[in-house]
Write an enzyme that holds these catalytic residues in place. Structure first.
Site: not given
Length: 437
Positions: A74-76, A94
């Site tokens: 998951p990442c923004q 990440v």
């Protein structure tokens, strides 16, 4: 193959079907990790945070060289001005995927993520990720690809980014050519053989029942036959599971009011019902992207499941699984909330299988169909709450306890404010006005 950020195991299942041995899986959520262990009982599942786990700990559980590391970290993708996006704390998972790839030294890695990472300011982050892998000795197949699950035999419009990289000494895989495949199966192909859950009162409080009518369906679509695993080919190169095909699982009912059912029935297929904002499936079309809802830290809102094309109700978790490419033997947590989250967060297995097949070719390996079936894990793993799951793994509870009233409170507040704004009291002078709550 090592499965990072494993969830319930959609990516792992696709790789297993392509002929890979799922040697280890890493998942921080104890409930998702328990579901993964149920479905992959011979996999070394670790319930731990990728931020704190060292590659040596995973290596010790496997005891042999690793060909592939894959996962959907998951990442923004955002960054503050003047900083590298990869240094943003919000993107640390990440960074740790990159770290674990370097420590595990696989021949090939596969990183899956949202399509939005390729757009706008997010593109800067993607470029930094690619550069970081190349600095560590891994070439990345370019141009990277956004693959749509509907081009790979999945009745769902779902676009996901894939980065595929290989160590400088290894052959670089190609991306699968999904556009060369036939039209995707339809919602009717996926769901038409499943019985209407509203006919089973027990499904109001259970997620599974004996369903002898499952055997009586005629004229099954090719897709339904595959989901039922009625042929050897349906297992691809994965292990057969010992399971009872006459049990309808993951099918707990949702109680709808008569008003809601009338609204659902009046909604045109392929459009959005205006009040609930639920998408109504079209029998001859594919599903919209199935989402996971929110976790307990953000209100624990249930996944917005689509409206069935035939029945005036939201689809069940099993029907979500059919639209995602999970075969019927694959089980999820018994609650609709966790079950829907596990599907919405997963890579559709047929899409993962297509990517894994190209990885297998690049490795120069020929998969064999296993002859030994394996038993699934104990069903208790699918019923644990967060406290019991954390105790099972001997880990602290990683997220806040679910607040079941949060959504009710929010809607009640909104309704109070709406009524206040439209009432005659809203015309009172400020001196006489009172707070509406």
């Amino acid at each position: 193959m090592v499965d990072l950020f494993a969830g319930a195991g959609g990516l792992a299942l696709g790789f297993e079907q392509a002929g890979f041995d799922i040697a280890a899986a890493l998942e921080i959520d104890p409930i998702h990790a328990a579901t993964h262990r149920y479905n992959f009982p011979e996999c070394a599942t670790l319930c731990a945070d990728a931020v704190t786990v060292a590659g040596t700990a995973i290596r010790e559980r496997i005891g042999r060289p690793i060909d592939v590391v894959a996962g959907g970290a998951p990442c923004q993708g955002f960054s503050m001005i003047g900083q590298r996006a990869l240094d943003d704390p919000r993107n640390q998972l990440v960074r740790h995927f990159l770290r674990l790839v370097v420590e595990l030294e696989p021949r090939i890695f596969v990183l899956e993520n949202v399509r939005g990472l390729t757009l706008g300011a997010h593109r800067r982050f993607l470029d930094e990720v690619i550069a970081a892998f190349e600095e560590e000795g891994y070439r990345v197949a370019q141009p990277w690809q956004v693959l749509n699950a509907k081009h790979f035999g999945v009745p769902q419009d779902r676009q996901r980014l894939f980065l595929i990289g290989a160590h400088r000494d290894c052959r670089l895989p190609k991306y699968p050519e999904g556009d060369l495949l036939p039209q995707p199966p339809s919602c009717a192909d996926a769901l038409g053989d499943l019985p209407d859950v509203d006919n089973f009162a027990d499904l109001l409080h259970e997620d599974s029942i004996p369903a002898p009518r499952m055997r009586e369906a005629e004229d099954l679509s090719a897709y339904a036959k595959e989901m039922r695993c009625q042929t050897d080919d349906a297992w691809h190169f994965g292990h057969r599971r010992l399971w009872d095909p006459n049990i309808l699982t993951a099918s707990r009912r949702t109680v709808h009011t008569a008003i809601s059912r009338r609204r659902f029935a009046a909604t045109a297929p392929g459009s959005v019902e205006p009040v609930s904002r639920f998408f109504k499936l079209a029998a001859g079309g594919v599903s919209n992207t199935l989402r996971a809802g929110t976790d307990s830290a953000r209100g624990a809102f249930t996944s917005p499941r689509p409206i069935h094309y035939r029945d005036s109700r939201c689809i069940t978790v099993r029907e979500m699984a059919r639209l995602h490419g999970f075969p019927d033997w694959f089980r999820f947590h018994v609650t609709k909330w966790h079950g829907a989250r596990q599907i919405g967060n997963a890579v559709p297995p047929p899409l993962a299988r297509a990517v894994a097949g190209m990885v297998m070719q690049a490795l120069g390996a020929s998969p064999n169909r296993p002859s030994r079936p394996i038993a699934l894990g104990p069903a208790e793993l699918l019923r644990v709450d967060m406290t019991a799951a954390a105790s099972y793994w001997d880990v602290p509870i990683p997220i806040k306890r679910r607040d079941r009233k949060s959504g009710v409170r929010k809607r009640k507040q909104q309704e109070i404010e709406r009524r206040w704004a439209t009432s005659t009291r809203a015309t009172l002078s400020p001196a006489k006005s009172r707070t509406p709550y």
